[in-house]
Design an enzyme around this catalytic site. Structure first.
Site, PDB file in Angstrom:
ATOM      1  N   CYS A  72       0.836  -1.183   0.042  1.00  9.22           N
ATOM      2  CA  CYS A  72       0.126   0.146   0.134  1.00  9.22           C
ATOM      3  C   CYS A  72       0.800   1.268  -0.110  1.00  9.22           C
ATOM      4  CB  CYS A  72      -0.830   0.103   1.149  1.00  9.22           C
ATOM      5  SG  CYS A  72      -1.823   1.534   1.396  1.00  9.22           S
ATOM      6  N   CYS A  78      -1.432   6.381   6.700  1.00  8.70           N
ATOM      7  CA  CYS A  78      -2.807   5.978   7.066  1.00  8.70           C
ATOM      8  C   CYS A  78      -2.714   5.423   8.549  1.00  8.70           C
ATOM      9  CB  CYS A  78      -3.265   5.208   5.974  1.00  8.70           C
ATOM     10  SG  CYS A  78      -5.207   4.679   6.347  1.00  8.70           S
ATOM     11  N   CYS A  81      -4.272   0.719   8.790  1.00 17.74           N
ATOM     12  CA  CYS A  81      -3.297  -0.521   8.901  1.00 17.74           C
ATOM     13  C   CYS A  81      -2.240  -0.180   9.616  1.00 17.74           C
ATOM     14  CB  CYS A  81      -3.406  -1.143   7.380  1.00 17.74           C
ATOM     15  SG  CYS A  81      -4.923  -1.468   6.584  1.00 17.74           S
ATOM     16  N   CYS A 158      -8.082   1.150  -1.243  1.00 17.38           N
ATOM     17  CA  CYS A 158      -7.636   0.546  -0.240  1.00 17.38           C
ATOM     18  C   CYS A 158      -7.571  -1.040  -0.153  1.00 17.38           C
ATOM     19  CB  CYS A 158      -8.756   1.111   0.989  1.00 17.38           C
ATOM     20  SG  CYS A 158      -8.369   0.126   2.565  1.00 17.38           S
ATOM     21  N   TYR A 310     -25.663  -7.988  24.675  1.00 11.99           N
ATOM     22  CA  TYR A 310     -25.063  -7.149  23.800  1.00 11.99           C
ATOM     23  C   TYR A 310     -25.360  -7.764  22.468  1.00 11.99           C
ATOM     24  CZ  TYR A 310     -22.248  -5.386  27.583  1.00 11.99           C
ATOM     25  OH  TYR A 310     -21.754  -4.857  29.001  1.00 11.99           O
ATOM     26  N   GLU A 331     -30.252  -6.100  24.036  1.00 13.30           N
ATOM     27  CA  GLU A 331     -29.488  -5.159  23.318  1.00 13.30           C
ATOM     28  C   GLU A 331     -30.213  -3.677  24.087  1.00 13.30           C
ATOM     29  OE1 GLU A 331     -27.323  -2.787  21.675  1.00 13.30           O
ATOM     30  OE2 GLU A 331     -26.710  -4.759  21.296  1.00 13.30           O
ATOM     31  N   ASP A 379     -20.764 -10.145  23.983  1.00 16.99           N
ATOM     32  CA  ASP A 379     -19.738  -9.829  22.807  1.00 16.99           C
ATOM     33  C   ASP A 379     -19.967  -8.116  23.093  1.00 16.99           C
ATOM     34  OD1 ASP A 379     -18.195  -9.217  20.732  1.00 16.99           O
ATOM     35  OD2 ASP A 379     -19.612  -9.904  19.149  1.00 16.99           O
ATOM     36  N   CYS A 406     -13.273  -7.798  21.414  1.00 15.47           N
ATOM     37  CA  CYS A 406     -12.394  -7.216  20.437  1.00 15.47           C
ATOM     38  C   CYS A 406     -11.180  -6.365  21.120  1.00 15.47           C
ATOM     39  CB  CYS A 406     -13.011  -6.283  19.614  1.00 15.47           C
ATOM     40  SG  CYS A 406     -14.059  -4.950  20.572  1.00 15.47           S
TER      41      CYS A 406
END
Length: 449
Positions: A72, A78, A81, A158, A310, A331, A379, A406
């Protein structure tokens, strides 16, 4: 204390959570971007404090065998990434090690190793893009933010996005320049177009375009629609009204200019309706692997009641419905709950219920109804579980808790808190849904001691 602007020899020994290299020079921790563990470099100090410093590589004396040429052209600028300078083997190893280290250091575990489900490809996998829009010499352009700033870096193509997303970006920017639509200025809170949001169904191929506006109207919308029809799969055009100052992307009001206002896609054999605010994993192939791992590790039986906190639009909830006696999704976003209920109907799933509220409210409601929970699935967003959620889980006292995360640090923090409430870690797996980016997903299982 190291001297600013002076060059030091450094051996890269570890990585930060954002993927920067770490070295120790004269007893000081130095953070070095674009570095790889094992490399020996000459590093110029750009910022120096008493116990740490930030540096920049000026010469690589001993190069890692994992170093590659960046495919890239704007990867160093950027902020999207972080790992175009290393091969995917090293990236996968680093991400698995990050999860393991957090569980050991913060969660109080003693894991010797941790497996990772690596991605089969690093290109074209991301099904959602949010392009901020800016202007240069009176001409609008779109791209992504420079690392740590809101300076927009223009990028023609991208590599982690499908071609359709960049095609939408180019069509919208050409339209904006032709009809003199002013890009939004964060400082002065003036201008109209803030973001170009694109979502593409990996299976359906349907494309949703959402323009985030500091207002409610665009000129000649019919012209833009006709041009967007050239994009394969273009299905709907929506305006998101966001007139508030700040860095939030989507607003609260949505106006559909063309199509139904949503797209559909298939995940784990189930069909889902996706509006702009619907949570949906950005890597379709790896999301299926992640959910399959979560379902397998939950050890659900047909006599079990499963609670999914969630739950979003019900992806995990409905995927688990086949194996469970009953599933309940919780939720706080009303629109997501409506989507989840609709998704249950469209998939013919009758043993699923959805509740709009937080974890604490769900606990009280289920207690009123006398419902016992056998397995809990969570989650949460990057900040992890809140105090109410942890207390609610403790009150439910499920035999198994499946935690999809995450963020390894907040996951490990919550593991430590749940261990205090009688749970122990039974299984852990890292799953890479974000090749070339710093984030990593994981799924762990906690059982009642």
């Amino acid at each position: 204390m190291l001297e600013k602007s002076k060059v030091y020899k450094a051996v890269i020994s570890d990585y930060t959570s954002e993927g920067q290299g770490i070295a120790r020079v004269e007893g000081c921790v130095v953070f070095i971007p674009n570095a790889i563990v094992g490399e020996v470099c000459n590093v110029r100090i750009e910022k120096a404090a008493k116990t740490w410093a930030a540096g920049k590589i000026v010469e690589i004396l001993e190069k890692s065998p994992h170093r590659i040429n960046r495919a890239c052209p704007v990867a160093k600028l950027c902020g999207g990434c972080a790992f175009h300078h290393m091969d995917y083997e090293e990236e996968s190893r680093m991400k698995a090690e990050r999860v393991r280290a957090c569980l050991n250091r913060i969660g109080g575990e003693n894991l010797e190793q941790l497996p990772i489900l690596a991605a089969p490809t690093c290109e074209g996998y991301r099904n959602k893009a949010q392009y901020p829009v800016s202007a240069k010499k009176g001409k609008a352009y779109a791209g992504f933010f420079r690392q740590g700033t809101h300076d927009v870096i223009e990028n023609q193509r991208c590599m982690i996005l499908p071609e359709e997303s960049d095609a939408v970006k180019d069509i919208v920017t050409d339209y904006v320049n032709q009809f003199r639509v002013m890009p939004y200025d964060e400082i002065n809170h003036k201008g109209l177009l803030r973001h170009i949001y694109v979502r593409r169904g990996a299976v359906s191929g349907q494309v949703l375009v959402c323009l985030v506006l500091n207002g409610r109207r665009i000129p000649k919308p019919e012209v833009l629609v006709e041009r967007l029809k050239k994009v394969p799969g273009f299905t709907t055009l929506v305006i998101s009204v966001n007139t508030k100052a700040g860095n939030s992307v989507l607003g609260e009001e949505f106006i559909t200019l063309y199509g139904p206002g949503y797209i559909e896609d298939t995940l784990c054999g189930l069909k889902f309706r996706l509006s702009p605010r619907s949570f949906y994993q950005v890597n379709h192939y790896q999301a299926q692997k992640l959910y399959a791992a979560a379902i397998e590790r939950s050890q659900i039986t047909k006599s079990d009641t499963v609670l999914d906190l969630y739950c979003g639009v019900g992806t995990i909830t409905l995927a688990m419905a086949k194996a469970a006696g009953k599933v309940i999704g919780v939720e706080v976003i009303p629109q997501a709950v409506e989507d989840a209920r609709d998704n249950a109907v469209r998939n013919g799933i009758e043993n699923a219920e959805f509740f709009c509220g937080d974890a604490g409210q769900a606990a009280l409601e289920l207690e009123k109804q006398g419902i016992a929970v056998d397995v809990v699935v969570v989650d949460p967003p990057r900040k992890g579980l809140n105090g109410d959620s942890i207390e609610a889980i403790a009150r439910f006292a499920p035999r198994r808790l499946v935690y999809v995360s995450c963020d390894p640090a907040t996951l490990a923090r919550d593991v430590a808190l749940l261990k205090e409430r009688g749970y122990k870690l039974a299984d852990a797996l890292a799953v890479d849904l974000f090749p070339r980016c710093a984030h990593v997903e994981s799924v762990i299982v906690l059982t009642k001691s």
